[in-house]
Design an enzyme around this catalytic site. Structure first.
Site, PDB file in Angstrom:
ATOM      1  N   LYS A 128     -10.749   6.836 -12.785  1.00  9.84           N
ATOM      2  CA  LYS A 128     -10.531   6.156 -11.497  1.00  9.84           C
ATOM      3  C   LYS A 128      -9.430   6.907 -10.758  1.00  9.84           C
ATOM      4  CE  LYS A 128      -9.643   1.789  -9.196  1.00  9.84           C
ATOM      5  NZ  LYS A 128      -8.701   2.408  -8.255  1.00  9.84           N
ATOM      6  N   GLU A 185     -13.768  10.883  -3.687  1.00  2.08           N
ATOM      7  CA  GLU A 185     -12.331  10.680  -3.499  1.00  2.08           C
ATOM      8  C   GLU A 185     -11.669  11.978  -3.063  1.00  2.08           C
ATOM      9  OE1 GLU A 185      -9.562   7.282  -4.544  1.00  2.08           O
ATOM     10  OE2 GLU A 185     -11.744   7.538  -4.583  1.00  2.08           O
ATOM     11  N   LYS A 325      -8.008  -1.034 -15.331  1.00  2.00           N
ATOM     12  CA  LYS A 325      -6.745  -0.477 -14.858  1.00  2.00           C
ATOM     13  C   LYS A 325      -5.771  -0.243 -16.012  1.00  2.00           C
ATOM     14  CE  LYS A 325      -6.209  -0.166 -10.909  1.00  2.00           C
ATOM     15  NZ  LYS A 325      -5.937  -1.090  -9.821  1.00  2.00           N
ATOM     16  N   CYS A 422      11.176 -21.257  12.237  1.00  2.00           N
ATOM     17  CA  CYS A 422      11.126 -22.246  13.323  1.00  2.00           C
ATOM     18  C   CYS A 422      12.041 -23.441  13.108  1.00  2.00           C
ATOM     19  CB  CYS A 422       9.693 -22.738  13.527  1.00  2.00           C
ATOM     20  SG  CYS A 422       9.078 -23.825  12.207  1.00  2.00           S
ATOM     21  N   CYS A 443       5.297 -23.242  14.625  1.00  5.91           N
ATOM     22  CA  CYS A 443       5.930 -22.099  13.952  1.00  5.91           C
ATOM     23  C   CYS A 443       5.308 -20.766  14.384  1.00  5.91           C
ATOM     24  CB  CYS A 443       5.808 -22.255  12.438  1.00  5.91           C
ATOM     25  SG  CYS A 443       6.648 -20.944  11.513  1.00  5.91           S
TER      26      CYS A 443
END
Length: 681
Positions: A128, A185, A325, A422, A443
């Site tokens: 990856k 890529e 991952k 706010c 807000c």
């Protein structure tokens, strides 16, 4: 070199020979990483080609190696709609995620008769890349367009820049299809990145943080000549539109792309079953630091393309692939302060302000602490030395403090009572982890989101008032609250971008029409937390007027159908906030006058029943189905639970259908829904 006496055919033959020879050397150098001539010899060949083309400019062709130098600067990038969407991948982080992924794939393919009981699924495992996703479009073998991923549907045209990359063939080799979209890529090798930064520093120019940022910044230069000087590379890993024959497997497709002259990374493997997937992951994680480029994980794809088609897609990601991952990288640094920021929906998020620290290739100065409970659970205090992690190599996060280094007197975090933007009260409803600003209509941090919600079709239904115009109106300061919309005039609207007089007149007419919404629509438009379409309808029917809803105490609110303590508290808190009452009064002063909702006509055959809609129905839109259910006295929910009466499932139904099956909830198709609406069963 030509002496000017050669025939046109001879010149053309020489040009063709030089171009093919140089292209072959480019392929060997940038794709195969196996050059056979010196740089000096290559430069000599290129000089010969350039000189001959200068003598015969009418014979220059777009695919010539000399046409990679980059043209004139662009004013801006044009938009490109992808013929086939560029989908993202789902992420996995733990071994159990991969075991579950493999099981889902195997179960589905066995049910489809495509996998034997004792067979393991075959996958193509690949790196990856940590770069920039690109789509290259070839027509009749010639590169005609290159585009970034963008939002997956529409990207930016970077053709001029991509043409400067010597690893991208301007013309495909061999037997190519009529149309081929190549997905891949763009990245930068670490050694090239280091050399680039040294050159940047010598010139006193910007130093890049990491190879990915350098690659992305180089590719998105409006001046292609700058891109041409950057050492960018390209690897192909997939495809979009194809007109012509194609292989039947992922592995075969990658080999096919290689034969066409496209660079494909060699760090890939054809493997079977979850155990081999995990072995490949461990092997690549160990080798990660020694690779010439950065990767942040590995990708697994079911190898057989017919199996990929059966598995299909969910949302924006394929079911047949997943990105596994690598573990997040961690560093320690000093926590300087804890502040809160207000999100577009009013969510109050504690944010750690950190002494700058380099983590996973990025300098991190801020990191999320998620919510008040997380801060307390981790016991993070100002002055602590903390561990910082980039979760999934993307989102900076504080893991926790190093207690041994805590200074004396370090104070625990306390959620502020008032919104820092706010000044409205901050509220945390029972059962929720997130604290929120209660100044919903007032807000500034929530202004755009609340306006988009209010003008939507299910609320005030103001046609022609989209996100782009709301951005302009808010950013210019013209609109500060919902009430300000009803003071807009044609003369000022025509001054905004892409707003002609006719469009402005139509918008003002639509706003005028919205001055008399149903009470249900107005209550829904106010964006009160926990008040959806069904609750807004029930409130309108029960109280009959806006003033009665605003004055109702919690006891009165609890008498409304399906309004419990949490919803009642949210409604009371909303109208107890002075800023919100001021905006409501301003709406009334601007001529907004809600009409009294009539009780649903006919038999309330679905009274007391909750339905969930998922997927696409054959003839009814989601809004039409919702309106019919509400008119029959039913309630429409966005989530499935044990209290759900029915789930109405259409094509491409997602996880809601799966959950309904797990819980044993009755499932209807469109015909079943219509029958239920007609007779209640």
């Amino acid at each position: 070199m030509s002496d000017g006496k050669e025939s046109a055919a001879d010149v053309q033959e020489t040009l063709q020979r030089l171009r093919e020879e140089i292209s072959a050397h480019n392929h060997r150098y940038y794709v195969l990483d196996a050059p056979v001539i010196s740089d000096a010899k290559y430069d000599e060949l290129m000089a010969q080609l350039q000189a001959l083309e200068q003598l015969h400019p009418d014979m220059i062709v777009p695919e010539s190696p000399t046409q990679r130098v980059g043209g004139a600067p662009l004013a801006a990038f044009d938009s490109v709609r992808h013929a086939v969407p560029m989908r993202s991948l789902g992420n996995a982080f733990e071994p159990d995620d991969i075991l579950a992924f493999d099981k889902r794939i195997a179960d589905t393919l066995r049910a489809a008769g495509m996998l034997g009981q004792d067979q393991a699924v075959e996958y193509m495992a690949e790196c990856k890349f940590d770069g920039l996703a690109i789509s290259l479009r070839y027509e009749n073998g010639l590169l005609v367009q290159a585009a970034t991923r963008g939002d997956g549907q529409v990207g930016e045209d970077v053709t001029s820049n991509i043409r400067t990359l010597r690893s991208v063939p301007l013309k495909l080799r061999g037997d190519f299809p009529e149309v081929l979209e190549v997905r891949g890529e763009v990245l930068m090798y670490r050694s090239d990145f280091d050399a680039l930064n040294q050159a940047q520093q010598a010139r006193g120019e910007k130093i890049f943080v990491n190879p990915r940022n350098a690659a992305a910044g180089s590719l998105r230069q409006l001046d292609p000549r700058i891109t041409a000087r950057r050492p960018l590379r390209f690897f192909a890993y997939g495809w979009g539109q194809i007109q012509g024959d194609q292989p039947q497997t992922q592995a075969g497709a990658l080999e096919w792309l290689e034969r066409l002259g496209l660079p494909v990374n060699s760090e890939r493997a054809l493997i079977k079953g979850a155990d081999q997937l995990l072995e490949y992951y461990a092997r690549m994680n160990e080798r990660r630091a020694g690779l010439p480029f950065d990767i942040d994980g590995v990708v697994y794809k079911v190898n057989a393309l017919d199996a990929q088609e059966v598995l299909g897609y969910v949302a924006r990601a394929p079911r047949f692939a997943v990105a596994h991952k690598f573990p997040a990288q961690e560093e320690t640094t000093l926590l300087m302060d804890i502040e809160v920021q207000v999100g577009r929906t009013g969510a109050i998020t504690p944010v750690a302000r950190l002494k700058p620290v380099f983590v996973g290739g990025v300098t991190v100065t801020n990191a999320t602490l998620h919510n008040e409970d997380e801060v307390r659970r981790k016991d993070v205090r100002v002055g602590d030395t903390v561990i910082v992690r980039r979760a999934g190599d993307v989102i900076p996060e504080v893991v926790g403090p190093v207690i041994e280094l805590r200074p004396e007197g370090a104070e625990s975090f306390v959620m502020p009572a008032a919104c820092p933007v706010c000044g409205s009260a901050i509220q945390r409803l029972e059962g929720e982890a997130v604290s929120r600003c209660t100044g919903d209509l007032f807000c500034p941090a929530q202004r755009k989101q609340s306006l988009l919600h209010a003008v939507g079709r299910k609320a005030l239904d103001i046609e022609g008032l989209g996100e782009r115009l709301i951005d302009q109106l808010v950013d210019s300061g013209r609109i500060r609250s919902l009430a300000d919309l009803f003071t807009l005039r044609v003369e000022e609207l025509v001054l905004f971008d892409r707003m002609g007089r006719k469009s402005a007149e139509n918008l003002v007419a639509a706003i005028d029409k919205a001055r008399h919404p149903s009470l249900r629509a107005l209550l829904f438009a106010l964006g009160i937390r926990q008040v959806g379409e069904t609750t807004a309808r029930d409130l309108a029917l029960h109280f009959g007027s806006l003033d009665a809803v605003m004055q109702a105490d919690e006891e009165a609110l609890l008498a409304v159908n399906d309004v419990g303590p949490v919803v009642a508290s949210s409604i009371r808190q909303f109208f107890a906030e002075a800023h919100n009452r001021e905006v409501v009064q301003a709406l009334l002063d601007a001529g907004v006058s809600p009409t009294v909702d009539a009780a649903p006509s006919g038999r309330l055959v679905l009274s007391g029943r909750t339905l969930v809609l998922t997927g696409t129905l054959p003839t009814l839109t989601r809004d039409e189905a919702t309106r019919r259910i509400l008119a029959a006295g039913g309630k429409v929910s966005g989530s499935v639970s044990k209290k759900t009466s029915y789930v109405v499932a259409g094509e491409e139904a997602g996880t809601k259908l799966t959950k309904a099956q797990d819980l044993g909830v009755a499932i209807l198709d469109e015909a079943g829904l219509i029958a239920l609406l007609e007779n209640g069963r």
